[in-house]
Write a protein that holds these residues in place. Structure first.
Motif, PDB file in Angstrom:
ATOM      1  N   ALA A  87       0.861  -1.303   0.113  1.00 17.70           N
ATOM      2  CA  ALA A  87       0.014   0.040  -0.124  1.00 17.70           C
ATOM      3  C   ALA A  87       0.951   1.280  -0.067  1.00 17.70           C
ATOM      4  O   ALA A  87       0.458   2.232  -0.729  1.00 17.70           O
ATOM      5  CB  ALA A  87      -1.065   0.149   1.249  1.00 17.70           C
ATOM      6  N   GLN A  88       1.968   1.193   0.629  1.00 19.56           N
ATOM      7  CA  GLN A  88       2.820   2.372   0.657  1.00 19.56           C
ATOM      8  C   GLN A  88       3.420   2.491  -0.425  1.00 19.56           C
ATOM      9  O   GLN A  88       3.583   3.674  -1.041  1.00 19.56           O
ATOM     10  CB  GLN A  88       3.903   2.258   1.969  1.00 19.56           C
ATOM     11  CG  GLN A  88       4.638   3.362   2.259  1.00 19.56           C
ATOM     12  CD  GLN A  88       5.338   3.094   3.411  1.00 19.56           C
ATOM     13  OE1 GLN A  88       6.910   3.482   3.277  1.00 19.56           O
ATOM     14  NE2 GLN A  88       5.192   2.495   4.538  1.00 19.56           N
ATOM     15  N   GLY A 172      11.958   1.096  -0.349  1.00 16.45           N
ATOM     16  CA  GLY A 172      11.659   1.487   1.125  1.00 16.45           C
ATOM     17  C   GLY A 172      13.142   1.654   2.000  1.00 16.45           C
ATOM     18  O   GLY A 172      14.223   1.068   1.618  1.00 16.45           O
ATOM     19  N   GLN A 173      12.847   2.570   3.038  1.00 13.88           N
ATOM     20  CA  GLN A 173      14.183   2.537   3.846  1.00 13.88           C
ATOM     21  C   GLN A 173      13.586   2.467   5.387  1.00 13.88           C
ATOM     22  O   GLN A 173      12.498   2.942   5.702  1.00 13.88           O
ATOM     23  CB  GLN A 173      14.862   3.953   3.684  1.00 13.88           C
ATOM     24  CG  GLN A 173      15.738   4.436   4.799  1.00 13.88           C
ATOM     25  CD  GLN A 173      16.397   5.602   4.450  1.00 13.88           C
ATOM     26  OE1 GLN A 173      15.794   6.533   3.904  1.00 13.88           O
ATOM     27  NE2 GLN A 173      17.736   5.898   4.703  1.00 13.88           N
ATOM     28  N   CYS A 174      14.367   1.865   6.020  1.00 18.44           N
ATOM     29  CA  CYS A 174      13.934   1.231   7.602  1.00 18.44           C
ATOM     30  C   CYS A 174      14.012   2.700   8.321  1.00 18.44           C
ATOM     31  O   CYS A 174      15.134   3.213   8.160  1.00 18.44           O
ATOM     32  CB  CYS A 174      14.759   0.362   8.112  1.00 18.44           C
ATOM     33  SG  CYS A 174      14.330  -1.357   7.417  1.00 18.44           S
ATOM     34  N   ARG A 181       9.124   0.281  10.932  1.00 19.05           N
ATOM     35  CA  ARG A 181       8.711   1.395  10.445  1.00 19.05           C
ATOM     36  C   ARG A 181       9.413   1.541   8.993  1.00 19.05           C
ATOM     37  O   ARG A 181      10.736   1.577   9.184  1.00 19.05           O
ATOM     38  CB  ARG A 181       8.404   2.808  11.130  1.00 19.05           C
ATOM     39  CG  ARG A 181       7.515   2.748  12.313  1.00 19.05           C
ATOM     40  CD  ARG A 181       7.496   4.036  13.064  1.00 19.05           C
ATOM     41  NE  ARG A 181       8.707   4.604  13.448  1.00 19.05           N
ATOM     42  CZ  ARG A 181       9.156   5.892  12.988  1.00 19.05           C
ATOM     43  NH1 ARG A 181       8.312   6.464  12.295  1.00 19.05           N
ATOM     44  NH2 ARG A 181      10.213   6.313  13.118  1.00 19.05           N
ATOM     45  N   THR A 182       8.848   1.980   7.955  1.00 15.08           N
ATOM     46  CA  THR A 182       9.731   1.952   6.707  1.00 15.08           C
ATOM     47  C   THR A 182       8.928   3.316   5.863  1.00 15.08           C
ATOM     48  O   THR A 182       8.023   3.717   6.093  1.00 15.08           O
ATOM     49  CB  THR A 182       9.539   1.052   5.765  1.00 15.08           C
ATOM     50  OG1 THR A 182       8.104   0.668   5.413  1.00 15.08           O
ATOM     51  CG2 THR A 182      10.213  -0.369   6.237  1.00 15.08           C
TER      52      THR A 182
END
Length: 190
Positions: A87-88, A172-174, A181-182
């Motif tokens: 979704a992100q 994505g990045q942590c 959370r990313t």
């Protein structure tokens, strides 16, 4: 008759010998020409890749086609499997596409992670530098690739989500050590 005597052993030897196996392709050799698109060819040569089906030309009949949502679901499933929160990725994809197609520079910058990788191995370090070089980064080819891409047909591998033939990559990045959370952003434009 002597010629015959010499030929018979040579012919028998040739008939009994095994052909040499074909040589192995070099590790850095390009993939064989198959008529596949660059994304399909890349997917066939990378075991970690999961290729998306190619997008067909949109027609009014597609709106009534029940398989259309299945393609987007397939993209989401590939992203969930390899990268995490689909979704992100879809949210960033949609926002970036809307901003690029609409020519909204400020909105484009909001979807980019800096330093941004651009063509030629260069990096754009921040929003100001991006804005000053906008026309060199968001070229007509990038606009065309982004506007033509549908989320349901994105190419996905462990490096991220690819738009077009590699013109844009999202990943994505942590944001914490446990990676609970990313944040997904555009990481490459070429």
């Amino acid at each position: 008759m002597r010629t015959m005597a010499y030929l018979v052993p040579v012919l028998l030897l040739a008939a009994c010998s095994q052909p040499a196996p074909p040589p192995e392709p070099a590790a850095d050799a390009p993939p064989p020409m198959t008529g596949a698109t660059p994304a399909e060819a890349a997917a066939s040569t990378r075991p970690d890749a999961v290729a998306a089906p190619q997008a067909a030309a949109a027609t009014p009949a597609d709106a009534a086609n029940p398989a259309a949502p299945a393609a987007a679901d397939d993209a989401r499933a590939r992203i969930e499997t390899l990268l995490g929160d689909a979704a992100q990725y879809e949210k960033v994809f949609t926002a970036f596409k809307t901003a690029v197609v609409g020519g909204d520079r400020a909105a484009v910058v909001e979807e980019v992670r800096f330093p941004l990788n651009i063509s030629g191995g260069r990096k754009i370090t921040g929003p100001g530098e991006f804005q000053r070089n906008y026309e060199k980064i968001i070229t007509p080819a990038v606009v065309k690739a982004v506007s033509a891409q549908d989320f349901g047909t994105v190419f996905v591998n462990q490096q991220g989500v690819m738009i077009g033939d590699g013109q844009v990559w999202l990943n994505g990045q942590c944001l914490d050590k446990a990676c609970t959370r990313t944040e997904v952003k555009v990481i490459t434009i070429q």
